[in-house]
Every structure is written in structure tokens, then in C-alpha cells.
Design an enzyme around this catalytic site. Sequence first.
Site, PDB file in Angstrom:
ATOM      1  N   GLY A  35       0.473 -11.170  -0.896  1.00  0.00           N
ATOM      2  CA  GLY A  35       1.860 -10.718  -0.649  1.00  0.00           C
ATOM      3  C   GLY A  35       1.844  -9.005   0.508  1.00  0.00           C
ATOM      4  O   GLY A  35       2.930  -8.952   0.510  1.00  0.00           O
ATOM      5  N   GLU A  89      -0.691  -2.042  -0.939  1.00  0.00           N
ATOM      6  CA  GLU A  89      -0.177  -3.340  -2.304  1.00  0.00           C
ATOM      7  C   GLU A  89       1.384  -3.713  -1.108  1.00  0.00           C
ATOM      8  O   GLU A  89       2.455  -2.759  -0.930  1.00  0.00           O
ATOM      9  CB  GLU A  89       0.188  -2.534  -3.282  1.00  0.00           C
ATOM     10  CG  GLU A  89      -1.272  -2.745  -3.876  1.00  0.00           C
ATOM     11  CD  GLU A  89      -0.741  -3.546  -5.261  1.00  0.00           C
ATOM     12  OE1 GLU A  89      -0.255  -5.311  -5.272  1.00  0.00           O
ATOM     13  OE2 GLU A  89      -1.434  -3.402  -6.185  1.00  0.00           O
ATOM     14  N   ASP A  90       2.244  -4.639  -2.186  1.00  0.00           N
ATOM     15  CA  ASP A  90       3.829  -5.452  -1.239  1.00  0.00           C
ATOM     16  C   ASP A  90       4.393  -4.875  -2.717  1.00  0.00           C
ATOM     17  O   ASP A  90       5.535  -3.704  -2.070  1.00  0.00           O
ATOM     18  CB  ASP A  90       3.526  -7.044  -1.968  1.00  0.00           C
ATOM     19  CG  ASP A  90       2.751  -7.065  -2.890  1.00  0.00           C
ATOM     20  OD1 ASP A  90       2.326  -6.721  -4.025  1.00  0.00           O
ATOM     21  OD2 ASP A  90       2.849  -8.772  -2.639  1.00  0.00           O
ATOM     22  N   ASP A  93       4.212  -3.816  -9.711  1.00  0.00           N
ATOM     23  CA  ASP A  93       5.086  -3.783 -11.576  1.00  0.00           C
ATOM     24  C   ASP A  93       4.338  -3.014 -12.492  1.00  0.00           C
ATOM     25  O   ASP A  93       4.887  -2.324 -12.740  1.00  0.00           O
ATOM     26  CB  ASP A  93       4.473  -5.291 -11.401  1.00  0.00           C
ATOM     27  CG  ASP A  93       5.638  -5.586 -12.699  1.00  0.00           C
ATOM     28  OD1 ASP A  93       6.063  -5.155 -12.959  1.00  0.00           O
ATOM     29  OD2 ASP A  93       5.767  -7.146 -12.309  1.00  0.00           O
ATOM     30  N   LYS A 121       8.334  -0.713  -8.859  1.00  0.00           N
ATOM     31  CA  LYS A 121       9.301  -0.575 -10.554  1.00  0.00           C
ATOM     32  C   LYS A 121       9.303   0.004 -11.643  1.00  0.00           C
ATOM     33  O   LYS A 121       7.886  -0.945 -12.058  1.00  0.00           O
ATOM     34  CB  LYS A 121       9.179  -2.277 -10.920  1.00  0.00           C
ATOM     35  CG  LYS A 121       9.775  -3.113 -10.072  1.00  0.00           C
ATOM     36  CD  LYS A 121       9.395  -4.419 -10.646  1.00  0.00           C
ATOM     37  CE  LYS A 121       9.812  -5.925  -9.972  1.00  0.00           C
ATOM     38  NZ  LYS A 121       9.259  -7.444 -10.837  1.00  0.00           N
ATOM     39  N   PHE A 142      12.911  -9.303 -10.614  1.00  0.00           N
ATOM     40  CA  PHE A 142      11.423 -10.936  -9.180  1.00  0.00           C
ATOM     41  C   PHE A 142      12.462 -10.393  -8.301  1.00  0.00           C
ATOM     42  O   PHE A 142      13.585 -10.519  -7.209  1.00  0.00           O
ATOM     43  CB  PHE A 142      12.067 -11.500 -10.119  1.00  0.00           C
ATOM     44  CG  PHE A 142      10.630 -11.991  -8.992  1.00  0.00           C
ATOM     45  CD1 PHE A 142       9.515 -12.555 -10.028  1.00  0.00           C
ATOM     46  CD2 PHE A 142      10.551 -13.070  -8.330  1.00  0.00           C
ATOM     47  CE1 PHE A 142       8.313 -12.329  -9.915  1.00  0.00           C
ATOM     48  CE2 PHE A 142       9.171 -13.855  -7.835  1.00  0.00           C
ATOM     49  CZ  PHE A 142       8.305 -13.689  -8.417  1.00  0.00           C
ATOM     50  N   VAL A 143      11.581  -9.966  -7.172  1.00  0.00           N
ATOM     51  CA  VAL A 143      12.662  -9.651  -6.032  1.00  0.00           C
ATOM     52  C   VAL A 143      11.056 -10.926  -4.923  1.00  0.00           C
ATOM     53  O   VAL A 143      10.085 -10.731  -5.022  1.00  0.00           O
ATOM     54  CB  VAL A 143      12.204  -8.607  -4.917  1.00  0.00           C
ATOM     55  CG1 VAL A 143      13.566  -7.458  -6.266  1.00  0.00           C
ATOM     56  CG2 VAL A 143      11.216  -7.491  -5.354  1.00  0.00           C
ATOM     57  N   ASP A 149       6.291 -14.240  -2.603  1.00  0.00           N
ATOM     58  CA  ASP A 149       7.229 -15.109  -3.026  1.00  0.00           C
ATOM     59  C   ASP A 149       7.715 -15.382  -3.940  1.00  0.00           C
ATOM     60  O   ASP A 149       7.689 -15.581  -4.454  1.00  0.00           O
ATOM     61  CB  ASP A 149       5.577 -15.639  -2.770  1.00  0.00           C
ATOM     62  CG  ASP A 149       5.303 -16.094  -3.964  1.00  0.00           C
ATOM     63  OD1 ASP A 149       4.164 -14.617  -4.125  1.00  0.00           O
ATOM     64  OD2 ASP A 149       4.975 -17.173  -4.440  1.00  0.00           O
ATOM     65  N   ARG A 155       8.060 -15.666   1.431  1.00  0.00           N
ATOM     66  CA  ARG A 155       7.529 -14.988   2.610  1.00  0.00           C
ATOM     67  C   ARG A 155       7.985 -14.220   3.661  1.00  0.00           C
ATOM     68  O   ARG A 155       8.309 -13.157   4.432  1.00  0.00           O
ATOM     69  CB  ARG A 155       5.704 -14.832   2.527  1.00  0.00           C
ATOM     70  CG  ARG A 155       5.044 -15.050   0.970  1.00  0.00           C
ATOM     71  CD  ARG A 155       3.897 -15.123   1.260  1.00  0.00           C
ATOM     72  NE  ARG A 155       2.689 -15.839   0.061  1.00  0.00           N
ATOM     73  CZ  ARG A 155       2.826 -14.769  -0.680  1.00  0.00           C
ATOM     74  NH1 ARG A 155       2.973 -14.036  -0.696  1.00  0.00           N
ATOM     75  NH2 ARG A 155       1.933 -15.567  -2.035  1.00  0.00           N
TER      76      ARG A 155
END
Length: 165
Positions: A35, A89-90, A93, A121, A142-143, A149, A155
Site C-alpha cells: 500500500g 505506512e499507507d 488502522d 484512523k 474503508f478507503v 486497494d 491502487r
Amino acid sequence: MITEETLQKRIGELAAQMNIDLKGKNVVCLGILNGAFLFAADIFRKLEIPARISFVKLASYQGTKSSGTIKELIGWNEEIKGTTVVVIEDIVDTGHTLERIMAELTMREAAEIKIATAFFKPDAYKSKIPLDYVGFEIPNDFVVGYGLDYDGYGRNIPSIYTLIH
Ligand code: 5GP
């Protein structure tokens, strides 16, 4: 949810802060695949300090629900000992992935660990690890897009979208 323009502007701000904070340090950026590949590239090209970049692959997701278990951990080939590692990090969570990476970096004797994430988040976060560079705090949805993805797709979408079922 977040346009390409807004994303890129914020990434510029994060990189500018890193250029100040990390000056004179032995920096290794560590992108977390898959990600974070776009965020890592965008932030790295804006760094004006000497820095190396490497990637590891660590995934805890299938579909849209976190399993909470780490499935893959591969690619540790950079010398970490004594370096300032900037984990890229992407999205953070629950923080499970981050906990695992921190444990690994501590074991590898990183001198200092900084965390950069494009998205965070806060309502889902279960860890106490402080995040140093956060692009955007987002709700617990959820994004997709900008490297993130949905079952492998999306992506390459340049903006961030919220998935609606
Ligand atoms: P954590 O371990 O913090 O619960 O989850 C981190 C990983 O879960 C991220 O690196 C990402 O791969 C995945 N993830 C968490 N939230 C989302 C999301 O909203 N969209 C996508 N596409 N992946 C997510």
C-alpha cells in the site's frame, strides 16, 4: 474523500518537516508494501537530505476486514542497526502492523524510529505507539486509492475514495 491536489500539498508539508527533523541523521526510509509504494515514492522524492530507501512486505488484510493476523513479512535486506528508520505506512488502522514492525526494528537495533503514515484512523487505533508524521486523520471507514486497494484494485486512483457497500 481527499483530492489528489490536497494529498500532494500535504505530502509536501510532511516532507518539509522531515527535512528539518532528520537533517544530519543516518536515515533509512522503510516503505511498507504494497500500500505505501506511492506515498513512499512521493515523500522520498521531496527529501532534500541524504537518505536510503528500502521496502518490506507485511500484510494483515483480506477484502475489507482486518483479520488481525500478519500474513507476510519479507524483504529485510537493509542494514538497520544504528540508523534512524522512518517507517512509511499507507494507513494506520488498528496499529497491529505497526506493532509488528516496531518489534522487528527494535530487534534489529535501530537507533531511532519515526513513523510516517499517509492516513490514520484514530477511532480504530489500539496501540500506544506515537505517530510522527500523519498525512490525514480519517473516520473509521474503508478507503481506496493512492496505493490503497480493494481486493487488489484501485491502487492507481490518484484521489482517496470511501467504499460504500
Ligand atoms: P492495521 O495493522 O493498522 O490494522 O492495518 C494496517 C494495514 O491494513 C494497512 O497497511 C492497509 O494495508 C490495511 N488497511 C487498513 N485500513 C484500510 C483501508 O481503509 N483501506 C485499505 N485499502 N486498506 C486498509
